[in-house]
Motif scaffolding. Sequence first.
Motif, short mmCIF file in Angstrom:
data_model
loop_
_atom_site.label_atom_id
_atom_site.label_comp_id
_atom_site.label_asym_id
_atom_site.label_seq_id
_atom_site.Cartn_x
_atom_site.Cartn_y
_atom_site.Cartn_z
N TYR A 174 44.48 33.30 46.33
CA TYR A 174 43.26 32.52 46.13
C TYR A 174 42.01 33.27 46.58
O TYR A 174 40.89 32.81 46.35
CB TYR A 174 43.33 31.21 46.91
CG TYR A 174 44.50 30.32 46.56
CD1 TYR A 174 44.43 29.42 45.51
CD2 TYR A 174 45.69 30.39 47.28
CE1 TYR A 174 45.50 28.60 45.18
CE2 TYR A 174 46.77 29.58 46.97
CZ TYR A 174 46.67 28.70 45.92
OH TYR A 174 47.74 27.90 45.59
N LYS A 175 42.19 34.39 47.25
CA LYS A 175 41.10 35.03 47.98
C LYS A 175 39.92 35.38 47.09
O LYS A 175 38.76 35.09 47.42
CB LYS A 175 41.62 36.28 48.69
CG LYS A 175 40.64 36.85 49.71
CD LYS A 175 41.30 37.95 50.53
CE LYS A 175 40.36 38.48 51.59
NZ LYS A 175 40.99 39.54 52.40
N ARG A 176 40.17 36.02 45.97
CA ARG A 176 39.07 36.43 45.09
C ARG A 176 38.31 35.22 44.55
O ARG A 176 37.08 35.24 44.45
CB ARG A 176 39.60 37.28 43.93
CG ARG A 176 39.90 38.73 44.32
CD ARG A 176 40.40 39.52 43.12
NE ARG A 176 39.55 39.36 41.95
CZ ARG A 176 38.39 39.97 41.76
NH1 ARG A 176 37.93 40.81 42.67
NH2 ARG A 176 37.69 39.77 40.67
N THR A 177 39.04 34.18 44.18
CA THR A 177 38.40 32.97 43.68
C THR A 177 37.52 32.34 44.76
O THR A 177 36.38 31.91 44.48
CB THR A 177 39.45 31.96 43.19
OG1 THR A 177 40.21 32.55 42.13
CG2 THR A 177 38.80 30.68 42.69
N PHE A 178 38.02 32.30 46.00
CA PHE A 178 37.23 31.74 47.10
C PHE A 178 35.99 32.58 47.37
O PHE A 178 34.91 32.03 47.63
CB PHE A 178 38.09 31.64 48.36
CG PHE A 178 38.77 30.30 48.52
CD1 PHE A 178 38.36 29.40 49.47
CD2 PHE A 178 39.81 29.94 47.68
CE1 PHE A 178 38.98 28.17 49.62
CE2 PHE A 178 40.45 28.72 47.81
CZ PHE A 178 40.02 27.82 48.78
N ALA A 210 52.14 40.55 44.30
CA ALA A 210 51.95 41.05 42.93
C ALA A 210 50.69 40.45 42.30
O ALA A 210 49.89 41.17 41.68
CB ALA A 210 53.18 40.74 42.08
N ILE A 211 50.50 39.15 42.46
CA ILE A 211 49.32 38.52 41.85
C ILE A 211 48.05 38.96 42.55
O ILE A 211 47.01 39.14 41.92
CB ILE A 211 49.45 36.97 41.84
CG1 ILE A 211 48.53 36.35 40.78
CG2 ILE A 211 49.16 36.36 43.19
CD1 ILE A 211 49.07 36.41 39.39
N LYS A 212 48.14 39.19 43.86
CA LYS A 212 46.97 39.67 44.61
C LYS A 212 46.56 41.05 44.11
O LYS A 212 45.38 41.29 43.79
CB LYS A 212 47.30 39.73 46.10
CG LYS A 212 46.24 40.42 46.96
CD LYS A 212 46.70 40.51 48.41
CE LYS A 212 45.69 41.24 49.27
NZ LYS A 212 45.66 42.70 49.04
N GLU A 213 47.52 41.99 44.04
CA GLU A 213 47.21 43.36 43.61
C GLU A 213 46.71 43.38 42.18
O GLU A 213 45.73 44.07 41.86
CB GLU A 213 48.45 44.24 43.75
CG GLU A 213 48.85 44.51 45.20
CD GLU A 213 50.11 45.37 45.30
OE1 GLU A 213 50.65 45.77 44.25
OE2 GLU A 213 50.54 45.64 46.44
N ALA A 214 47.37 42.61 41.31
CA ALA A 214 47.00 42.62 39.89
C ALA A 214 45.62 42.01 39.67
O ALA A 214 44.83 42.51 38.86
CB ALA A 214 48.05 41.87 39.08
N SER A 215 45.32 40.93 40.38
CA SER A 215 44.02 40.29 40.20
C SER A 215 42.89 41.17 40.72
O SER A 215 41.81 41.23 40.14
CB SER A 215 43.99 38.91 40.87
OG SER A 215 44.20 39.01 42.26
N GLU A 216 43.15 41.91 41.81
CA GLU A 216 42.13 42.83 42.34
C GLU A 216 41.90 43.99 41.39
O GLU A 216 40.76 44.39 41.14
CB GLU A 216 42.57 43.35 43.72
CG GLU A 216 42.47 42.31 44.82
CD GLU A 216 42.98 42.81 46.16
OE1 GLU A 216 43.60 43.90 46.18
OE2 GLU A 216 42.76 42.13 47.18
N THR A 217 42.99 44.52 40.84
CA THR A 217 42.89 45.67 39.93
C THR A 217 42.17 45.30 38.64
O THR A 217 41.37 46.09 38.11
CB THR A 217 44.29 46.22 39.61
OG1 THR A 217 44.94 46.60 40.82
CG2 THR A 217 44.21 47.43 38.68
N THR A 218 42.44 44.11 38.13
CA THR A 218 41.90 43.71 36.82
C THR A 218 40.66 42.83 36.93
O THR A 218 40.04 42.52 35.91
CB THR A 218 42.97 42.93 36.02
OG1 THR A 218 43.33 41.74 36.75
CG2 THR A 218 44.20 43.79 35.79
N GLY A 219 40.30 42.42 38.15
CA GLY A 219 39.13 41.55 38.31
C GLY A 219 39.39 40.13 37.86
O GLY A 219 38.45 39.40 37.50
#
Length: 499
Positions: A253-257, A380-389
């Motif tokens: 949830y970190k990026r969304t927050f 996996a979702i953390k790394e992928a979301s950070e890599t792809t924005g």
Amino acid sequence: MSLKTLGAKVFAKRIRKKINKWAVNPVKTQEKVFHNLINSASDTAFGKDHNFENIKTFSDFAQNVPIRDYEGLKKYVNRVVDGEQNILWPGKPLYFAKTSGTTSGAKYIPLTKESMPTHIRAARNAILCYIAESGNTNFVDGKMIFLQGSPEMDKKNGILVGRLSGIVAHYVPKYLQKNRMPSWETNCIEDWENKVDAIVEETVNENMTVISGIPPWVQMYFEKLQQKTNKTIGELFKGFELFIYGGVNFEPYKRTFEKLIGRKVAGIELYPASEGFFAFQDMQNEKGMLLQLDSGMFYEFIKADEFFEENPKRLTIGEVEKGINYVMLISTNAGLWAYNVGDTVMFTNTSPYRIIVSGRIKHFISAFGEHVIGKEVDQAIKEASETTGTLINDFTVAPQVNPDQGGLPYHEWFIEFKETPDNLEKLVIEIDNSLRKQNSYYNDLIDGKILSTLKITQVPQDGFKNYMKSVGKLGGQNKLPRLSNDRNIADALVAMIDK
């Protein structure tokens, strides 16, 4: 500086020293807890049934007290619920924390006069450790909100029954009562959506400095505030300095927050449960949460990959190692004995002992022997979301063993995006690559053409909220399972999507 902030700094230093004293003596601390528990409960029905009178060592305990989950302990709990005394712990409990179980129906977890203060102290100490480390007390004079269940309670044979978060609401110290939000009346609203709407109305013009709750439900609150004001949370609450969270891994949830808030805010991770307040983040720059070894709980650990063997080896705190997935067992001053909470943990440090929650022993995917666990999909979702924005609201994963269109089986990821990514295929590749790096079994199944690369099924906005509402688990302490080894949740989501 107000008297309250000055007092907080002095108190924080004192508590930090007290915590350090037991944290550097973990084995001795746990031995003391163990003997206190056995001696206190030796005359209870459970103690007599399990030969407590002759238990002198942990080895004696392991021979006399088998591992149990709620179902295994239920015959004793039912006697307590029926009003009998001295069953699991001397006397009667103060409360039952009522939780919903998947196989047991309603579960009644006892809270005693000895155990209840440990919940309160741990929550308090988490904040005090932050103050002791950072020196920051600016938030102390502002408004604080704790998104929690209703504090209203029922009675069973003279014992109060409620949700843990609602019970804890009765223990907010007097010096915080004026700062605490929402109002008692709003906190008692049962319908979660109506409750959040009321909380938004009460808090939108306040100086909110501390916000606490389970991330997906705090996210719902933040989104409603943003819809109402067209401001980021950081703009709206200029004094917002501390986010306290627990219940699920915050990383997905970190990026969304960060986007919702619009600026950096310090955070404290907690690991509370009805069965005990097990750990909290005591240092901002250290990974993991400090295991509460001096809180009336004796811990055992079993390697997760050995747990389902006939006689798995039960380890005490001095025998665990970093980086291994363990099932955690507890014996407590609320009368739980060699009790399987259902969580798996990993130690990030053994000096002092800090843990992360790696998943649930029943929540995994191993339809083909891959045994993918919660920590791995979160990472996996953390790394992928950070890599792809990519910004996500929530997700869950299930196996697809028999695809309708034929072909190889695969893992199906149900993801609700805050914003639909431009390149969904890149997200798939990044998630898959991360999983393959973390889990060699999964990697081998992909290489061996046993499994196909994962597939993403997009869940519409509010889809998970609607699903949780449909199963009566919207808000409060309820959490969406990250992983299932069956298609029950997946099929319900597909049915909702196809409507």
